[in-house]
Design an enzyme around this catalytic site. Structure first.
Site, short mmCIF file in Angstrom:
data_model
loop_
_atom_site.label_atom_id
_atom_site.label_comp_id
_atom_site.label_asym_id
_atom_site.label_seq_id
_atom_site.Cartn_x
_atom_site.Cartn_y
_atom_site.Cartn_z
N GLY A 46 0.83 -1.20 0.00
CA GLY A 46 0.00 0.00 0.00
C GLY A 46 0.87 1.24 0.00
O GLY A 46 2.02 1.21 0.44
N GLN A 51 2.58 10.05 1.39
CA GLN A 51 3.89 9.43 1.50
C GLN A 51 4.82 9.85 0.36
O GLN A 51 6.03 9.66 0.45
CB GLN A 51 3.76 7.90 1.52
CG GLN A 51 3.16 7.37 2.81
CD GLN A 51 3.10 5.87 2.77
OE1 GLN A 51 2.14 5.28 2.27
NE2 GLN A 51 4.14 5.23 3.29
N CYS A 95 5.90 0.08 7.29
CA CYS A 95 5.50 1.24 6.51
C CYS A 95 6.67 1.68 5.64
O CYS A 95 7.81 1.72 6.12
CB CYS A 95 5.09 2.38 7.46
SG CYS A 95 4.55 3.88 6.62
N LEU A 96 6.38 1.99 4.39
CA LEU A 96 7.44 2.43 3.48
C LEU A 96 8.07 3.74 3.95
O LEU A 96 9.20 4.04 3.58
CB LEU A 96 6.90 2.58 2.06
CG LEU A 96 6.40 1.29 1.40
CD1 LEU A 96 5.78 1.57 0.04
CD2 LEU A 96 7.52 0.27 1.29
N HIS A 137 -4.56 1.13 7.51
CA HIS A 137 -3.24 1.74 7.64
C HIS A 137 -3.11 2.92 6.66
O HIS A 137 -2.66 4.00 7.04
CB HIS A 137 -2.18 0.66 7.34
CG HIS A 137 -0.77 1.15 7.31
ND1 HIS A 137 0.15 0.76 8.26
CD2 HIS A 137 -0.11 1.95 6.45
CE1 HIS A 137 1.32 1.33 7.97
NE2 HIS A 137 1.19 2.05 6.87
N GLU A 138 -3.51 2.71 5.41
CA GLU A 138 -3.40 3.77 4.40
C GLU A 138 -4.38 4.91 4.68
O GLU A 138 -4.04 6.08 4.49
CB GLU A 138 -3.61 3.20 2.99
CG GLU A 138 -2.63 2.13 2.56
CD GLU A 138 -1.15 2.50 2.75
OE1 GLU A 138 -0.80 3.71 2.68
OE2 GLU A 138 -0.35 1.58 2.96
N HIS A 141 -2.94 7.29 7.07
CA HIS A 141 -2.02 8.25 6.44
C HIS A 141 -2.77 9.49 5.96
O HIS A 141 -2.27 10.61 6.09
CB HIS A 141 -1.31 7.62 5.24
CG HIS A 141 -0.09 6.83 5.57
ND1 HIS A 141 1.03 7.37 6.17
CD2 HIS A 141 0.21 5.53 5.35
CE1 HIS A 141 1.96 6.45 6.31
NE2 HIS A 141 1.48 5.31 5.83
#
Length: 173
Positions: A46, A51, A95-96, A137-138, A141
């Site tokens: 994701g 991000q 997480c990226l 999670h996304e 963000h």
């Protein structure tokens, strides 16, 4: 398609709530393509627009991990959760924007979401398992929240300190 640089925590843009997207334009389509390419390249399941420094309410995801299974890329614009299950699920999240750090986070096991697709139509679907975890999670963000915000203060501060050190080392190159 362009690979976009992924912001690394701490970055103030990761803590800002995002603005809704007014309409589906060619620029939004290009952004979605770039985000999917960036997510697959990372690799991740994701990626939310903030991000990559775009403070708009959109994320992409593809939680297909089985060998030989076809990818299922999804683009969710202005997503919202309209229902959650009472039963909870704990998943080790990463997480990226917080590379190489993982922690168990408890979230509803199933969520029903509504969003606008690239086709301009309203979509609704129920997600379970990794898909549900990823979608929540996304969505966090888009609201200026990171998975570490679900952790205790000490663990969150420890990860943040490590990320500050990581960013300093990256800058030295």
């Amino acid at each position: 398609m362009t690979l976009r640089p992924i912001l690394i925590h701490p970055d103030p843009r990761l803590k800002k709530p995002c603005t809704p997207i007014d309409g589906i334009t060619p620029d939004i389509g290009k952004l979605a393509e770039d985000m999917l390419q960036t997510m697959y390249d990372a690799p991740g399941v994701g990626l939310a627009a903030p991000q990559i420094g775009v403070l708009q309410r959109m994320f992409v995801m593809d939680c297909v991990k089985e060998e030989g299974e076809s990818p299922r890329p999804m683009v969710l614009i202005n997503p919202e959760i309209i229902a959650t299950s009472d039963d909870m699920n704990t998943y080790e999240e990463g997480c990226l924007s917080i590379p190489e750090h993982y922690a168990e986070v408890m979230r509803p096991a199933r969520v029903t979401m509504r969003w606008t697709g690239l086709d301009g139509k309203l979509h609704e679907d129920e997600f379970a398992g990794l898909w549900a975890t990823c979608a929540q999670h996304e969505l966090d963000h888009l609201n200026g929240k990171l998975f570490i915000d679900h952790l205790g203060a000490i663990k969150r501060q420890m990860i943040t300190r490590k990320m500050i050190k990581f960013k300093r080392e990256q800058a030295r190159g």
